[in-house]
Scaffold this motif. Structure first.
Motif, PDB file in Angstrom:
ATOM      1  N   ILE A  85       0.838  -1.196   0.000  1.00  0.00           N
ATOM      2  CA  ILE A  85       0.000   0.000   0.000  1.00  0.00           C
ATOM      3  C   ILE A  85       0.873   1.247   0.000  1.00  0.00           C
ATOM      4  N   ILE A  86       0.406   2.278  -0.710  1.00  0.00           N
ATOM      5  CA  ILE A  86       1.038   3.594  -0.686  1.00  0.00           C
ATOM      6  C   ILE A  86       0.034   4.583  -0.103  1.00  0.00           C
ATOM      7  N   LEU A  87       0.414   5.243   0.982  1.00  0.00           N
ATOM      8  CA  LEU A  87      -0.420   6.290   1.567  1.00  0.00           C
ATOM      9  C   LEU A  87      -0.093   7.616   0.893  1.00  0.00           C
ATOM     10  N   ARG A  88      -1.109   8.244   0.272  1.00  0.00           N
ATOM     11  CA  ARG A  88      -0.848   9.497  -0.446  1.00  0.00           C
ATOM     12  C   ARG A  88      -1.773  10.628  -0.020  1.00  0.00           C
ATOM     13  N   GLY A  89      -2.537  10.408   1.090  1.00  0.00           N
ATOM     14  CA  GLY A  89      -3.490  11.408   1.518  1.00  0.00           C
ATOM     15  C   GLY A  89      -4.764  11.332   0.693  1.00  0.00           C
ATOM     16  N   GLY A  90      -5.696  12.238   0.994  1.00  0.00           N
ATOM     17  CA  GLY A  90      -6.971  12.242   0.285  1.00  0.00           C
ATOM     18  C   GLY A  90      -7.657  13.586   0.394  1.00  0.00           C
ATOM     19  N   LYS A  91      -8.928  13.617   0.048  1.00  0.00           N
ATOM     20  CA  LYS A  91      -9.656  14.888   0.006  1.00  0.00           C
ATOM     21  C   LYS A  91      -9.780  15.524   1.393  1.00  0.00           C
ATOM     22  N   ASP A  92      -9.672  14.702   2.437  1.00  0.00           N
ATOM     23  CA  ASP A  92      -9.764  15.240   3.796  1.00  0.00           C
ATOM     24  C   ASP A  92      -8.405  15.612   4.383  1.00  0.00           C
ATOM     25  N   GLY A  93      -7.328  15.443   3.590  1.00  0.00           N
ATOM     26  CA  GLY A  93      -6.017  15.851   4.064  1.00  0.00           C
ATOM     27  C   GLY A  93      -5.014  14.718   4.111  1.00  0.00           C
ATOM     28  N   PRO A  94      -3.907  14.925   4.823  1.00  0.00           N
ATOM     29  CA  PRO A  94      -2.817  13.942   4.859  1.00  0.00           C
ATOM     30  C   PRO A  94      -3.199  12.666   5.610  1.00  0.00           C
ATOM     31  N   ASN A  95      -2.440  11.598   5.385  1.00  0.00           N
ATOM     32  CA  ASN A  95      -2.634  10.363   6.148  1.00  0.00           C
ATOM     33  C   ASN A  95      -1.283   9.704   6.467  1.00  0.00           C
ATOM     34  N   TYR A  96      -0.290  10.548   6.821  1.00  0.00           N
ATOM     35  CA  TYR A  96       1.035  10.006   7.118  1.00  0.00           C
ATOM     36  C   TYR A  96       1.401  10.075   8.597  1.00  0.00           C
ATOM     37  N   SER A  97       0.488  10.499   9.459  1.00  0.00           N
ATOM     38  CA  SER A  97       0.804  10.591  10.884  1.00  0.00           C
ATOM     39  C   SER A  97       1.057   9.202  11.460  1.00  0.00           C
ATOM     40  N   ALA A  98       1.660   9.156  12.639  1.00  0.00           N
ATOM     41  CA  ALA A  98       1.921   7.865  13.288  1.00  0.00           C
ATOM     42  C   ALA A  98       0.627   7.096  13.508  1.00  0.00           C
ATOM     43  N   ASN A  99      -0.471   7.794  13.838  1.00  0.00           N
ATOM     44  CA  ASN A  99      -1.754   7.119  14.028  1.00  0.00           C
ATOM     45  C   ASN A  99      -2.289   6.564  12.713  1.00  0.00           C
ATOM     46  N   ASP A 100      -2.153   7.349  11.634  1.00  0.00           N
ATOM     47  CA  ASP A 100      -2.589   6.879  10.313  1.00  0.00           C
ATOM     48  C   ASP A 100      -1.800   5.649   9.895  1.00  0.00           C
ATOM     49  N   VAL A 101      -0.498   5.695  10.100  1.00  0.00           N
ATOM     50  CA  VAL A 101       0.367   4.579   9.718  1.00  0.00           C
ATOM     51  C   VAL A 101       0.006   3.332  10.513  1.00  0.00           C
ATOM     52  N   ALA A 102      -0.184   3.490  11.823  1.00  0.00           N
ATOM     53  CA  ALA A 102      -0.526   2.343  12.672  1.00  0.00           C
ATOM     54  C   ALA A 102      -1.858   1.734  12.253  1.00  0.00           C
ATOM     55  N   ALA A 103      -2.839   2.587  11.938  1.00  0.00           N
ATOM     56  CA  ALA A 103      -4.155   2.083  11.527  1.00  0.00           C
ATOM     57  C   ALA A 103      -4.065   1.343  10.191  1.00  0.00           C
ATOM     58  N   ALA A 104      -3.308   1.914   9.244  1.00  0.00           N
ATOM     59  CA  ALA A 104      -3.169   1.276   7.933  1.00  0.00           C
ATOM     60  C   ALA A 104      -2.444  -0.058   8.044  1.00  0.00           C
ATOM     61  N   THR A 105      -1.404  -0.090   8.852  1.00  0.00           N
ATOM     62  CA  THR A 105      -0.645  -1.322   9.048  1.00  0.00           C
ATOM     63  C   THR A 105      -1.518  -2.412   9.668  1.00  0.00           C
ATOM     64  N   GLN A 106      -2.319  -2.030  10.647  1.00  0.00           N
ATOM     65  CA  GLN A 106      -3.194  -3.000  11.313  1.00  0.00           C
ATOM     66  C   GLN A 106      -4.232  -3.549  10.343  1.00  0.00           C
ATOM     67  N   ARG A 107      -4.821  -2.672   9.531  1.00  0.00           N
ATOM     68  CA  ARG A 107      -5.819  -3.129   8.564  1.00  0.00           C
ATOM     69  C   ARG A 107      -5.200  -4.036   7.512  1.00  0.00           C
ATOM     70  N   ALA A 108      -3.981  -3.702   7.076  1.00  0.00           N
ATOM     71  CA  ALA A 108      -3.308  -4.544   6.093  1.00  0.00           C
ATOM     72  C   ALA A 108      -3.014  -5.927   6.667  1.00  0.00           C
ATOM     73  N   ALA A 109      -2.479  -5.958   7.882  1.00  0.00           N
ATOM     74  CA  ALA A 109      -2.164  -7.239   8.514  1.00  0.00           C
ATOM     75  C   ALA A 109      -3.417  -8.084   8.689  1.00  0.00           C
ATOM     76  N   SER A 110      -4.527  -7.451   9.091  1.00  0.00           N
ATOM     77  CA  SER A 110      -5.784  -8.172   9.293  1.00  0.00           C
ATOM     78  C   SER A 110      -6.317  -8.749   7.988  1.00  0.00           C
ATOM     79  N   ALA A 111      -6.006  -8.060   6.876  1.00  0.00           N
ATOM     80  CA  ALA A 111      -6.475  -8.515   5.564  1.00  0.00           C
ATOM     81  C   ALA A 111      -5.496  -9.483   4.891  1.00  0.00           C
ATOM     82  N   GLY A 112      -4.396  -9.791   5.585  1.00  0.00           N
ATOM     83  CA  GLY A 112      -3.403 -10.684   5.000  1.00  0.00           C
ATOM     84  C   GLY A 112      -2.543 -10.022   3.957  1.00  0.00           C
ATOM     85  N   ILE A 113      -2.465  -8.686   4.013  1.00  0.00           N
ATOM     86  CA  ILE A 113      -1.674  -7.895   3.065  1.00  0.00           C
ATOM     87  C   ILE A 113      -0.377  -7.480   3.753  1.00  0.00           C
TER      88      ILE A 113
END
Length: 359
Positions: free
Chosen positions: A237-265
């Motif tokens: 996955i590549i985090l590039r932000g979106g219409k609501d703003g950035p998504n590179y904070s430590a919380n964003d990264v932790a949430a994305a990592t957790q969702r990826a791991a849960s999905a087997g990604i």
């Protein structure tokens, strides 16, 4: 009784003005072949990216270069400089040059070097394919691996053997065609989150492209073919932000990592310091890179790499296909998104090398 007039109505290609034959992939690869040394650079780049994204190599992956290649001469000068930086930081960074030849457009505009190499709306794609392949060969000859965004489903047959890392953009991550394409590509590929910032489309894309697929495509001889693939296990996955703003904070990264791991990604991510993560502000991009680097320095193993848009001169200039003359464009400055200049790039790479060393 009069016989009825011939009333057959044509229903085919009513809005197509012309078909122009192109060289086949086989013909272009024979015309511009890859040497053993160039193939070794591509292969090394792929192995390095795989190792970083698998957590087997503790260096930081940095995909850096112009938003798009519009002037191969300026692009090659940039590559020569970047090759020196890649060698200088080889112990801390895996540097892959961003070599984008196809540009998605929200409405209309210049579609990239492959589609319009003369920057004038002439759409000389045969010349564009040769220009893109020649450029990749020149960069590989410098010992520098290349990364690109795959947009058209046919063009990879002409250039993918020279690419070490690929990306699927935010507009096309949800596309079934691109997920199928990635399932057959030979290099690691990153999927960007959607333009709305949503992560699910990228997670779904990684899962789909890891599976075997069968779809309509072309073979090396340019013939329509059923393409059957084994699936690509090297997606992320590549985090590039979106219409609501950035998504590179430590919380964003932790949430994305957790969702990826849960999905087997693959839970290791790449973060794009440009686009919505910097508000498309090329000056702020360096600050964003520093903030992401701070997470790496603090020990975060979730961040495998970073994307940066950079060229010889900072900023961007306007290219109006119908009116701008290529000769009037400033040398070494982007004609698409604004980029960091070279001096800022050197500073950012130095900082990222220090952060990777700290980790």
């Amino acid at each position: 009784m009069n016989s009825p007039a011939n009333t057959h109505v044509s229903t085919s290609n009513l809005r197509v003005s012309e078909f122009e034959p192109l060289p086949t992939p086989q013909e272009l690869l024979a015309e511009l072949p890859q040497s053993e040394a160039q193939a070794a650079v591509v292969d090394r780049g792929r192995r390095d990216v795989r190792a970083v994204m698998a957590g087997l190599d503790d260096r930081l992956l940095v995909i850096v270069g112009p938003c798009s290649i519009h002037d191969p001469k300026a692009g090659l000068e940039y590559a020569e400089r970047l090759a020196g930086e890649a060698q200088r930081h080889a112990g801390e960074l895996v540097i892959v040059m961003r070599t984008y030849f196809e540009k998605p457009r929200t409405t209309v505009g210049w579609k990239g070097l492959i589609n319009d190499p003369h920057l004038d709306g002439s759409h000389d794609i045969a010349t564009g394919l040769r220009a893109a392949r020649s450029f990749l060969l020149d960069v590989a000859a410098l010992g520098l691996p290349c990364g690109t965004e795959f947009l058209e489903p046919i063009s990879p047959q002409y250039v993918a053997d020279l690419v070490s890392w690929g990306a699927i953009g935010a507009r096309t991550t949800e596309s079934q065609i691109h997920r199928q394409l990635v399932s057959g590509l030979s290099m690691p590929v990153g999927f960007k989150n959607g333009t709305d910032g949503g992560l699910q489309v990228a997670l779904d894309a990684c899962a789909a492209s890891a599976a075997a697929q069968s779809f309509l495509g072309i073979d090396q001889g340019g013939r329509a073919a059923l393409v059957s693939t084994a699936g690509n296990p090297d997606t992320h996955i590549i985090l590039r932000g979106g219409k609501d703003g950035p998504n590179y904070s430590a919380n964003d990264v932790a949430a994305a990592t957790q969702r990826a791991a849960s999905a087997g990604i693959n839970p290791r991510l790449i973060i794009d310091a440009s686009h919505a993560n910097s508000g498309k502000d090329h000056i702020r991009q360096a600050l964003v890179a520093g903030e992401i680097g701070a997470q790496v320095a603090s020990g975060s193993t979730a961040i495998g790499g970073m994307m940066l848009e950079s060229f010889l001169a900072p900023g961007a200039q306007k290219l109006e296909v119908a009116t701008t003359r290529a000769a009037d464009l400033a040398y070494g400055q982007s004609v698409t998104d604004a980029c960091m200049g070279w001096d800022a790039t050197v500073d950012v790479l130095e900082q990222l090398a220090d952060t990777a060393k700290s980790r």
